[in-house]
Motif scaffolding. Structure first.
Motif, PDB file in Angstrom:
ATOM      1  N   THR A 256     -32.365 -10.135  -2.361  1.00  0.00           N
ATOM      2  CA  THR A 256     -30.862 -10.107  -1.815  1.00  0.00           C
ATOM      3  C   THR A 256     -30.857  -8.035  -2.422  1.00  0.00           C
ATOM      4  OG1 THR A 256     -30.915  -9.935  -5.039  1.00  0.00           O
ATOM      5  CG2 THR A 256     -30.242 -12.012  -3.227  1.00  0.00           C
ATOM      6  N   MET A 257     -30.133  -7.494  -1.710  1.00  0.00           N
ATOM      7  CA  MET A 257     -29.487  -6.593  -2.033  1.00  0.00           C
ATOM      8  C   MET A 257     -28.270  -5.734  -1.816  1.00  0.00           C
ATOM      9  SD  MET A 257     -30.706  -3.450   1.018  1.00  0.00           S
ATOM     10  CE  MET A 257     -32.872  -3.956   1.158  1.00  0.00           C
ATOM     11  N   GLY A 258     -28.561  -4.762  -3.301  1.00  0.00           N
ATOM     12  CA  GLY A 258     -27.306  -4.178  -2.799  1.00  0.00           C
ATOM     13  C   GLY A 258     -27.431  -2.886  -3.060  1.00  0.00           C
ATOM     14  N   PHE A 259     -26.700  -2.008  -3.701  1.00  0.00           N
ATOM     15  CA  PHE A 259     -26.306  -0.191  -2.509  1.00  0.00           C
ATOM     16  C   PHE A 259     -25.133   0.523  -3.330  1.00  0.00           C
ATOM     17  CE2 PHE A 259     -26.593  -2.406   1.124  1.00  0.00           C
ATOM     18  CZ  PHE A 259     -27.897  -1.922   1.898  1.00  0.00           C
ATOM     19  N   ILE A 260     -25.728   1.155  -4.350  1.00  0.00           N
ATOM     20  CA  ILE A 260     -25.438   2.352  -5.365  1.00  0.00           C
ATOM     21  C   ILE A 260     -25.239   3.660  -5.600  1.00  0.00           C
ATOM     22  CG2 ILE A 260     -25.340   2.227  -8.455  1.00  0.00           C
ATOM     23  CD1 ILE A 260     -27.517   0.026  -8.513  1.00  0.00           C
ATOM     24  N   PRO A 261     -24.197   3.822  -5.384  1.00  0.00           N
ATOM     25  CA  PRO A 261     -24.326   5.415  -4.670  1.00  0.00           C
ATOM     26  C   PRO A 261     -24.556   6.439  -6.398  1.00  0.00           C
ATOM     27  CG  PRO A 261     -22.062   4.575  -5.473  1.00  0.00           C
ATOM     28  CD  PRO A 261     -22.252   3.832  -5.539  1.00  0.00           C
TER      29      PRO A 261
ATOM     30  N   GLY B  60     -28.926  18.951  -1.726  1.00  0.00           N
ATOM     31  CA  GLY B  60     -29.948  17.751  -1.099  1.00  0.00           C
ATOM     32  C   GLY B  60     -29.241  16.909  -1.352  1.00  0.00           C
ATOM     33  N   VAL B  61     -29.687  15.227  -0.613  1.00  0.00           N
ATOM     34  CA  VAL B  61     -29.406  14.369  -0.385  1.00  0.00           C
ATOM     35  C   VAL B  61     -30.625  13.455  -0.937  1.00  0.00           C
ATOM     36  CG1 VAL B  61     -27.497  14.635   0.764  1.00  0.00           C
ATOM     37  CG2 VAL B  61     -29.113  14.140   1.757  1.00  0.00           C
ATOM     38  N   ILE B  62     -29.929  12.302  -1.195  1.00  0.00           N
ATOM     39  CA  ILE B  62     -31.136  11.440  -1.698  1.00  0.00           C
ATOM     40  C   ILE B  62     -30.984   9.913  -1.456  1.00  0.00           C
ATOM     41  CG2 ILE B  62     -32.526  12.745  -3.822  1.00  0.00           C
ATOM     42  CD1 ILE B  62     -31.190  10.016  -5.220  1.00  0.00           C
ATOM     43  N   GLY B  63     -31.590   9.452  -1.066  1.00  0.00           N
ATOM     44  CA  GLY B  63     -32.000   7.645  -0.251  1.00  0.00           C
ATOM     45  C   GLY B  63     -33.383   7.179  -0.791  1.00  0.00           C
ATOM     46  N   GLN B  64     -32.747   6.439  -2.090  1.00  0.00           N
ATOM     47  CA  GLN B  64     -34.000   5.363  -2.384  1.00  0.00           C
ATOM     48  C   GLN B  64     -34.010   4.044  -2.546  1.00  0.00           C
ATOM     49  OE1 GLN B  64     -34.457   7.442  -6.316  1.00  0.00           O
ATOM     50  NE2 GLN B  64     -34.157   5.218  -7.259  1.00  0.00           N
ATOM     51  N   MET B  65     -34.842   3.532  -2.006  1.00  0.00           N
ATOM     52  CA  MET B  65     -34.953   1.773  -2.622  1.00  0.00           C
ATOM     53  C   MET B  65     -35.533   1.268  -3.520  1.00  0.00           C
ATOM     54  SD  MET B  65     -36.027  -1.488   0.365  1.00  0.00           S
ATOM     55  CE  MET B  65     -37.726  -0.800   0.404  1.00  0.00           C
ATOM     56  N   GLN B  66     -35.791   0.423  -4.735  1.00  0.00           N
ATOM     57  CA  GLN B  66     -36.067  -0.073  -5.616  1.00  0.00           C
ATOM     58  C   GLN B  66     -36.248  -1.165  -6.030  1.00  0.00           C
ATOM     59  OE1 GLN B  66     -34.354   2.000  -9.762  1.00  0.00           O
ATOM     60  NE2 GLN B  66     -36.007   1.254 -10.208  1.00  0.00           N
ATOM     61  N   LEU B  67     -37.267  -1.880  -6.641  1.00  0.00           N
ATOM     62  CA  LEU B  67     -37.427  -3.306  -6.195  1.00  0.00           C
ATOM     63  C   LEU B  67     -36.723  -3.396  -8.293  1.00  0.00           C
ATOM     64  CD1 LEU B  67     -37.782  -6.414  -5.406  1.00  0.00           C
ATOM     65  CD2 LEU B  67     -40.007  -5.584  -6.258  1.00  0.00           C
ATOM     66  N   ARG B  68     -35.649  -4.365  -8.666  1.00  0.00           N
ATOM     67  CA  ARG B  68     -35.709  -4.741 -10.126  1.00  0.00           C
ATOM     68  C   ARG B  68     -37.060  -5.166 -10.860  1.00  0.00           C
ATOM     69  NH1 ARG B  68     -30.893  -3.730 -13.547  1.00  0.00           N
ATOM     70  NH2 ARG B  68     -29.369  -2.825 -11.844  1.00  0.00           N
ATOM     71  N   ALA B  69     -37.146  -5.299 -11.750  1.00  0.00           N
ATOM     72  CA  ALA B  69     -38.463  -6.154 -12.842  1.00  0.00           C
ATOM     73  C   ALA B  69     -37.838  -8.102 -13.002  1.00  0.00           C
ATOM     74  CB  ALA B  69     -38.389  -5.905 -14.183  1.00  0.00           C
ATOM     75  N   ASN B  70     -36.996  -7.748 -12.492  1.00  0.00           N
ATOM     76  CA  ASN B  70     -37.088  -9.532 -11.510  1.00  0.00           C
ATOM     77  C   ASN B  70     -38.104 -10.101 -10.517  1.00  0.00           C
ATOM     78  OD1 ASN B  70     -35.003  -8.674  -9.465  1.00  0.00           O
ATOM     79  ND2 ASN B  70     -33.463  -9.523 -10.575  1.00  0.00           N
TER      80      ASN B  70
ATOM     81  N   ASP C 262     -32.067  -1.928  -5.375  1.00  0.00           N
ATOM     82  CA  ASP C 262     -31.508  -1.687  -5.348  1.00  0.00           C
ATOM     83  C   ASP C 262     -31.176  -0.468  -4.578  1.00  0.00           C
ATOM     84  OD1 ASP C 262     -30.178  -3.325  -7.143  1.00  0.00           O
ATOM     85  OD2 ASP C 262     -30.613  -1.846  -9.066  1.00  0.00           O
ATOM     86  N   VAL C 263     -30.036   0.140  -3.197  1.00  0.00           N
ATOM     87  CA  VAL C 263     -30.487   1.295  -2.617  1.00  0.00           C
ATOM     88  C   VAL C 263     -29.596   2.219  -3.186  1.00  0.00           C
ATOM     89  CG1 VAL C 263     -30.266   2.264  -0.666  1.00  0.00           C
ATOM     90  CG2 VAL C 263     -31.181  -0.084  -1.221  1.00  0.00           C
ATOM     91  N   TYR C 264     -30.244   3.341  -4.139  1.00  0.00           N
ATOM     92  CA  TYR C 264     -29.912   4.494  -4.589  1.00  0.00           C
ATOM     93  C   TYR C 264     -29.465   5.726  -3.776  1.00  0.00           C
ATOM     94  CZ  TYR C 264     -29.783   2.647  -9.222  1.00  0.00           C
ATOM     95  OH  TYR C 264     -29.814   1.882 -10.228  1.00  0.00           O
ATOM     96  N   TYR C 265     -28.403   6.165  -2.840  1.00  0.00           N
ATOM     97  CA  TYR C 265     -28.001   6.783  -2.422  1.00  0.00           C
ATOM     98  C   TYR C 265     -27.093   8.247  -2.818  1.00  0.00           C
ATOM     99  CZ  TYR C 265     -23.925   4.580  -0.977  1.00  0.00           C
ATOM    100  OH  TYR C 265     -22.339   3.929  -0.518  1.00  0.00           O
ATOM    101  N   GLY C 266     -26.918   9.419  -2.703  1.00  0.00           N
ATOM    102  CA  GLY C 266     -25.558  10.435  -2.631  1.00  0.00           C
ATOM    103  C   GLY C 266     -26.614  11.588  -2.674  1.00  0.00           C
TER     104      GLY C 266
END
Length: 267
Positions: free
Chosen positions: A28-33, A223-233, A238-242
């Motif tokens: 599953t995937m979630g987006f977080i600013p 600047g801006v970042i965008g990153q995709m992280q896999l949780r420990a489960n 989680d896709v962080y951006y901002g």
């Protein structure tokens, strides 16, 4: 084949191997600013030994899956001192410690914990006619208590490849000094115990930014970042951006600052 092409192909192979390994998992995937703010202070230590120091202070804020405000919650506060050796041509070696105070954010599934890191890092820079390339490898070990109260020791390796483009200055008295456009990609792999996380993939990060000097001693990054992280489960991305901003004060004046070692993450 050029070093740039070799590095790019190696990076793509690592990403592809991780994707193929995990493609059958029910992700599953979630987006977080999120936002990253950092202040760095660089200073000489023992110049005849090519030793210098730097102290970083960082504030990371974030929203949540259903909250689009990247400044809504405080995710963590970081203090990160470094000792830097610059006696090799085109290369710097860094030894550091990071004190990460992380805060609970129920809406995003974050829990409160204190995380400490020991870090060894090397950066190799290749000068180009109108810019530079850099490759960076960072070995770090994370010490923290997980959400169940169990102590975890997690080694992690980070590989970064970046490019800096030097911008022309046409005015005799420009507003900003030695401006640059930079960008990098970074892959992080973790090696945790099986009771904490099965997957080695941790984070894939991209960042694009503008850097320049206000004075020879003060430089900034925006600047801006965008990153995709896999949780420990192992099943939740989680896709962080901002936005990302940083200000660096150097006791010894610098003609140009490209911020190759900026942490710039919201993990």
């Amino acid at each position: 084949m050029s070093l740039l092409k070799k590095s790019f192909l190696l990076f793509c192979c690592i990403i592809l191997s991780q994707v193929l390994k995990a493609q059958d998992a029910p992700y599953t995937m979630g987006f977080i600013p999120a936002s990253i703010s950092e202040v760095d202070v660089a200073f000489p230590l023992i110049e005849k030994w090519n030793l210098s120091g730097q102290a970083d202070m960082q504030l990371v804020t974030q929203g949540a899956y259903t909250n689009g405000n990247p400044f809504e919650y405080t995710q963590r506060k970081v203090i990160r001192p470094w000792i830097i050796y610059s006696g090799f041509k085109n290369m710097k070696l860094w030894l550091g410690y990071a004190h990460n105070q992380k805060y609970a954010i129920e809406e995003a599934g974050n829990y409160k914990t204190l995380e400490n890191r020991l870090i060894v890092m090397g950066t190799y820079t290749q000068k180009m006619p109108k810019g530079s390339l850099f490759e960076q490898v960072r070995f770090e070990t994370k010490f923290f208590d997980d959400r169940n109260g169990n102590h975890q020791t997690v080694p992690r390796i980070r590989a970064r490849f970046g490019v800096n483009h030097y911008l022309r200055q046409s005015k005799e008295k420009p507003i900003f000094l030695a401006p640059n456009i930079g960008y990098y990609t970074e892959l992080m792999l973790k090696f945790a115990s099986k009771d904490y996380a099965d997957e080695h993939f941790d984070i894939f990060r991209l960042s694009v930014y503008y850097t320049a000097g206000i004075t020879p001693n003060i430089h900034f990054l925006a600047g801006v970042i965008g990153q995709m992280q896999l949780r420990a489960n192992g099943t939740q991305f989680d896709v962080y951006y901002g936005p990302m901003v940083s200000v660096k004060y150097s006791v010894k004046p610098k003609e140009r600052e490209t911020f190759d070692s900026v942490d710039g993450g919201a993990d």
